[in-house]
Structures are given as C-alpha cells and as structure tokens.
Design an enzyme around this catalytic site. Structure first.
Site, PDB file in Angstrom:
ATOM      1  N   ASP A   1      -8.936   0.108   1.934  1.00 31.41           N
ATOM      2  CA  ASP A   1      -8.934   0.742   0.603  1.00 31.41           C
ATOM      3  C   ASP A   1     -10.214   0.405  -0.141  1.00 31.41           C
ATOM      4  OD1 ASP A   1      -6.474   1.682   1.187  1.00 31.41           O
ATOM      5  OD2 ASP A   1      -5.373   0.620  -0.369  1.00 31.41           O
TER       6      ASP A   1
ATOM      7  N   ASP B   1       0.839  -1.197   0.000  1.00 24.24           N
ATOM      8  CA  ASP B   1       0.000   0.000   0.000  1.00 24.24           C
ATOM      9  C   ASP B   1       0.881   1.256   0.000  1.00 24.24           C
ATOM     10  OD1 ASP B   1      -2.434   1.428   0.252  1.00 24.24           O
ATOM     11  OD2 ASP B   1      -2.086   1.659   2.393  1.00 24.24           O
TER      12      ASP B   1
ATOM     13  N   THR C   1      -3.075   5.516  -4.176  1.00 22.97           N
ATOM     14  CA  THR C   1      -1.999   6.337  -3.602  1.00 22.97           C
ATOM     15  C   THR C   1      -0.708   6.159  -4.401  1.00 22.97           C
ATOM     16  OG1 THR C   1      -1.593   4.540  -2.042  1.00 22.97           O
ATOM     17  CG2 THR C   1      -2.904   6.373  -1.263  1.00 22.97           C
ATOM     18  N   THR C   2      -0.409   4.912  -4.789  1.00 26.24           N
ATOM     19  CA  THR C   2       0.822   4.683  -5.563  1.00 26.24           C
ATOM     20  C   THR C   2       0.741   5.392  -6.909  1.00 26.24           C
ATOM     21  OG1 THR C   2       1.000   2.543  -4.485  1.00 26.24           O
ATOM     22  CG2 THR C   2       2.385   2.886  -6.395  1.00 26.24           C
TER      23      THR C   2
END
Length: 564
Positions: free
Chosen positions: A390, A65, A98-99
């Site tokens: 998530d 994550d 997010t990545t």
C-alpha cells in the site's frame, strides 16, 4: 413468471428462476451493500481493529487491509460484489484507501434508503449524487497541497500514513524510509512501476531489521559446488537459452557400429559445451544467470573458469537483473560479447531466513531493487508486506501527481461543509440527495473517532467548528482525541486516494440504486452454507438455493459467516 393469455397462462421464464422487483429489489441490494461496508468499517484508521479470516482448508489471514478482507471473505451476493469491486479499483489505482471507499459506498446507500422511503425517485438520487461527486472533486483539488518530489520528509510521512493501523506500525519510521528510497530508485523517465520493487518476506527477526537491497535477490543457488560463493566487481551475463547441446528437431536415429564412434560422439558434445563456456569466459563474464538449464558438463567447465552460474531463473528475475545491472539478455551464446554484460559490485550466495539465495547488489544505478521484510511470525510478515505494498502505491502516486491532502478526516469534514452550501444552489429534489451525500461523507471522521474510542459527536462538532472558521487542514488525532493541524503533524495522503474513493463509491452506489429488478436464473447456486445444490436438496431457487438463499436479503453472503 406467467402472463394470462385467454385462459392459457403463457410461461416466459423457467420455474426455477426467481425475480425480485421494485422496492424489494432495491432494499435487498442496499442491505447487501451496507453489510459489506459494515464488515470492514471497524478497520478504518490508525486505531482500526483487524479481522481474522479462516478459509475452508484452515488457512488463516489476519489483516487490517480492506481489499484483502473482502477478497478473502468469499462474498457471493451480486450487489455486495459491486462494493467489493470498489475496493479492487481503489487498490489497483492507488493502492490505499480501500476501506474508506467501501465505507463511503455503504453510507451513500444507507442515506439513499432513507430518501427512497420518503418517495424520492432513485433517478433523482442518482443525479444528485453525481452532481455532489463532481463538486466533491473540485473541493478536494482546491484543498490539495503541492509537493516537490525532492521533499523526503513529506514522502516519508505519506508512506508512514499508509502503514499506520496495519501490523507494520511499530516500525513505520524504518519502513517508510525504505519505501521512499525504493520508489525513488526505480523511478525512470517512463514514470514509476512498483513491480520493479521486489518484495521478499522473511520469517524471523524483528520488523526493524527489514532492509533495502539495491539490486536483485534470486531464489536460487549456484549450480556447482566448486563455484565461488561470491564475486566482487562482477560482469554479469544473462542468457535465455539453455547451455546444453541442442537436441535435434526431428526424431533421429544414430547407428553406431564401433565403440570408438560413440566415444567420438560424446567427445564432440563435450567439445561443443567447452566452446560455449569459452565464449562466455572470453566475453569477460564472471557471473552467468541462465533462464533455462545448464548441462552437467557445462557446469563443470564454468566452475573451472571460476564463474558463478545460476540456472532456471524466472523471467521476472531476468527482467529485474537486466534493469539493475544494465545487461542485455542474450539469446545466442555464439554471439555473446563484452557489450552484452552488465555490472554488479557484488554477487554472492547468502543465507536469508534459512534459505540460500543469490544477491546481486551494489549496482551503479539500481532501476530494480528488493525490499527484504522481516516479521516475527508468518502472519506478521504477511501483514507487513500488505502494508508496504500500500505504502509503495501511495508514494509512487504522490511522485506522479505531486499533490497531497491532510489526513485524519480533514478533507471529509471540509467536503461535507462545502457540499451543504452547494446543496442550496441545487434546485429541486436533487438538493436532498446532495445533502445526503454530505452526511454520508461525514462517516469517515465519525468512524475514525469511534474506532479510536473517542466520542464521535464531540469530535465531529469540534472538527466542524474549526473548519467553519477556515482551518481547512485540521483533523482528528486518533491517539489523543484532539483536533489538530494534520499537515504539521505529518499525516498526509495523496489527493488521488480521496478523489478515486469518492468517484468509485459514487459510481457503485448509483449503479446499485438504479436496479429495480433482480432476475436470477435457476442454476445460480447460492447462499445456504454447505448446500451445493447437488445433494438432493431443494432446487436452486427453492428455499435453500437461488441467488443468495432465495435472495432473502443477505443469505448469499454465506462466506461471511466464517469471516466475521
């Protein structure tokens, strides 16, 4: 920093402070931003790798994550921290992507560096990037597919897409159904607050054995051995005051002259506790959850009445129980009535993962639910929890917005194509910035291909040619390496994941590009590992201190060494 005044130098800044300006400052900040993006890039997509992060005390986190990796990495460099903020914003707003957001930020900085070397001013870059981001938002909104909130299948594929590539992947079918059911259960007219989905992780068993409890699990046990283990069709009372004899407000001294007086005093206390319990029993309560303490004597009387009681419940548990059972939280036991009670089909004490917990379940309309997630080891269970968090985020965002995009790099490929066309209509040097933006967006499908072990160039060429011929929903299947229709495959994610990623990545990279002067105060301790600045080492700002090891590029990311 000194200015010559006559023959006398005028000192403006302290000797310890450091200043890097112009091109040096820009390139240092860009290097920092790119390094952060590079550190999470290999985790992108369904075939992304995981990172093992070890902290000072030896605690280990194994995760895929993006935001967790960046938080655990303990990054000190100020420009690098701006990129970490992108990940945090993305996590708060949508819970996933997010990545992607960080990787796009890093790529925007990298492309900007090439243009800065060609003497294109940072302000022009910033304008071009902003125009491109505006256009990108329009393109994404045009690509979006409307989703009906009753479409269980699409919601489940959204939940599954958010989990793919994380530790929960092998049980994503089971988990995505649980996630969608959980979000549906807590939705009300005010929207969806995923805080109403409690998550309990249990080490032991396999991920498939995870379950959704329509109700609340409290990490407590019943207070008295003689109380029933379980109560069916229970009327539940929630009490936020202690079931004890109230202490006097002032310091009071009681002089007792006769042993009978003392006995009378104690009997009176007992009588008062008995009255409290009678009040509760008369209201019809079978279960009492108290936020404060319960006196030993009151426990005894409650047990006599066959009431199951729990004490010192958390405020969050009280809120969740109130939502789940429909009970009102009572502040004054004297006023308790049948109207204040909630209802649960079953309240029982059960063992879960070796601990005793109280399950309050089978409620009529569970507006608060609990997901029990299992994993074979602690690390697995933690990673499953991160994947599910998530997933909860994206499902609730989809229900709120009702719009999704295909995954697998499809929207990015389309974006890059349309932005290149758009660049022709942008005059002046900004055109180069818009083209750079389009190239930067391509990093997503390229990285997806790389991480899955396919040839990134072949995949990109294939993707572009299909998009050119109007196939806007085709993306890269990371498993087979083929270019296929993502919507049919069920690989979809909310529109907001992408728009938010593009917006925050643009804002952060523009902000970093516009900095041409970094002035570090003397007492900013930094980069050199193990240098606390207090051990007689060089002063902060000397070779070992200063912002990030004399701000020598990435020195301030000392914490990264252990992370990578």
């Amino acid at each position: 920093m000194a200015q010559q005044m006559g023959n006398q130098p005028l000192i403006i800044m302290s000797e310890d402070s450091q200043r890097t300006s112009g091109k040096d400052a820009q390139s240092m900040n860009i290097t920092a931003g790119k390094a952060v993006a590079e550190s999470v890039r290999t985790t992108l997509g369904p075939k992304g790798m995981d990172k093992m992060l070890v902290d000072d005390s030896g605690g280990v986190v194994v995760t895929n994550d993006g935001v967790t990796i960046l938080d655990e990495m303990d990054i000190e460099h100020p420009a690098a921290n701006m990129i970490v903020e992108v990940a945090n914003t993305q996590e708060d707003e949508v819970g996933d992507g997010t990545t992607t957001a960080v990787v796009i930020s890093g790529e925007l900085l990298g492309k900007a560096e090439d243009l800065l070397d060609q003497d294109i001013h940072a302000t022009i870059l910033a304008q071009g990037y902003r125009q491109a981001a505006e256009k990108a938002k329009e393109v994404l909104e045009d690509l979006a597919i409307e989703v009906d909130e009753d479409d269980q299948e699409i919601l489940e594929s959204i939940a599954a897409t958010a989990m793919t590539g994380k530790g929960a992947e092998n049980a994503k079918d089971t988990l995505s159904t649980l996630v969608v059911d959980a979000v549906r259960a807590v939705a009300d007219e005010d929207g969806i607050d995923t805080d109403n989905v409690q998550i309990e992780t249990v080490v032991g068993g396999s991920i498939d054995e995870s379950e959704l409890v329509e109700g609340v699990i409290i990490d407590k046990e019943r207070v008295h051995e003689n109380m029933p283990y379980s109560v069916e069709d229970a009327n539940v009372a929630l009490i936020e005051t202690p079931i004890e004899v109230p202490e006097t407000e002032l310091d009071t001294e009681v002089n007792v002259t006769d042993p009978d007086q003392l006995q009378q005093f104690l009997d009176q206390e007992e009588q008062q506790l008995k009255e409290y319990v009678d009040k509760i029993a008369d209201a019809g309560a079978d279960v009492v959850i108290c936020q404060k303490g319960i006196d030993d004597m009151a426990q005894h009387y409650l047990a006599q009445e066959g009431i199951l009681a729990v004490r010192r419940a958390k405020t969050s548990d009280m809120k969740a129980l109130s939502r789940a059972t429909g009970a009102r939280v009572v502040s004054n036991i004297d006023d308790i009535s049948a109207d204040d009670l909630g209802f649960a089909g079953s309240v029982s004490q059960k063992e879960i993962g070796g601990d005793q917990r109280i399950f309050v379940e089978d409620v009529e309309d569970a507006k608060a639910v609990t997901l029990v997630l299992r994993g074979g080891t602690e690390h697995v269970a933690d990673e499953v929890e991160r994947a599910v968090v998530d997933s909860l985020g994206v499902v609730s965002v989809t229900l709120e917005d009702g719009q999704v995009l295909p995954g697998g790099g499809a929207p990015e490929t389309q974006l890059a194509l349309e932005l290149r066309d758009f660049a022709d209509s942008v005059g002046g040097r900004e055109q180069l910035a818009v083209e750079a933006f389009a190239d930067a967006i391509d990093v997503v499908p390229r990285t997806l291909a790389e991480n899955a072990g396919h040839d990134p160039i072949d995949s990109l060429v294939d993707l572009r040619s299909q998009h050119d011929s109007g196939e806007t929903t085709v993306g890269l299947d990371a498993y087979s390496g083929d270019v296929i229709d993502m919507v049919e495959e069920g690989v979809v994610e909310p529109l907001r994941v992408k728009t938010q990623a593009v917006e925050s990545a643009t804002e952060a990279s523009v902000m970093i590009l516009r900095i041409d002067d970094v002035i570090a105060a003397g007492d900013l301790k930094g980069g050199a590992p193990g240098d606390d600045g207090d051990d007689g080492g060089p002063p902060a700002g000397g070779p070992g201190g200063g912002m990030g090891g004399g701000m020598g590029g990435m020195g301030g990311m000392g914490g990264m060494g252990g992370a990578m």
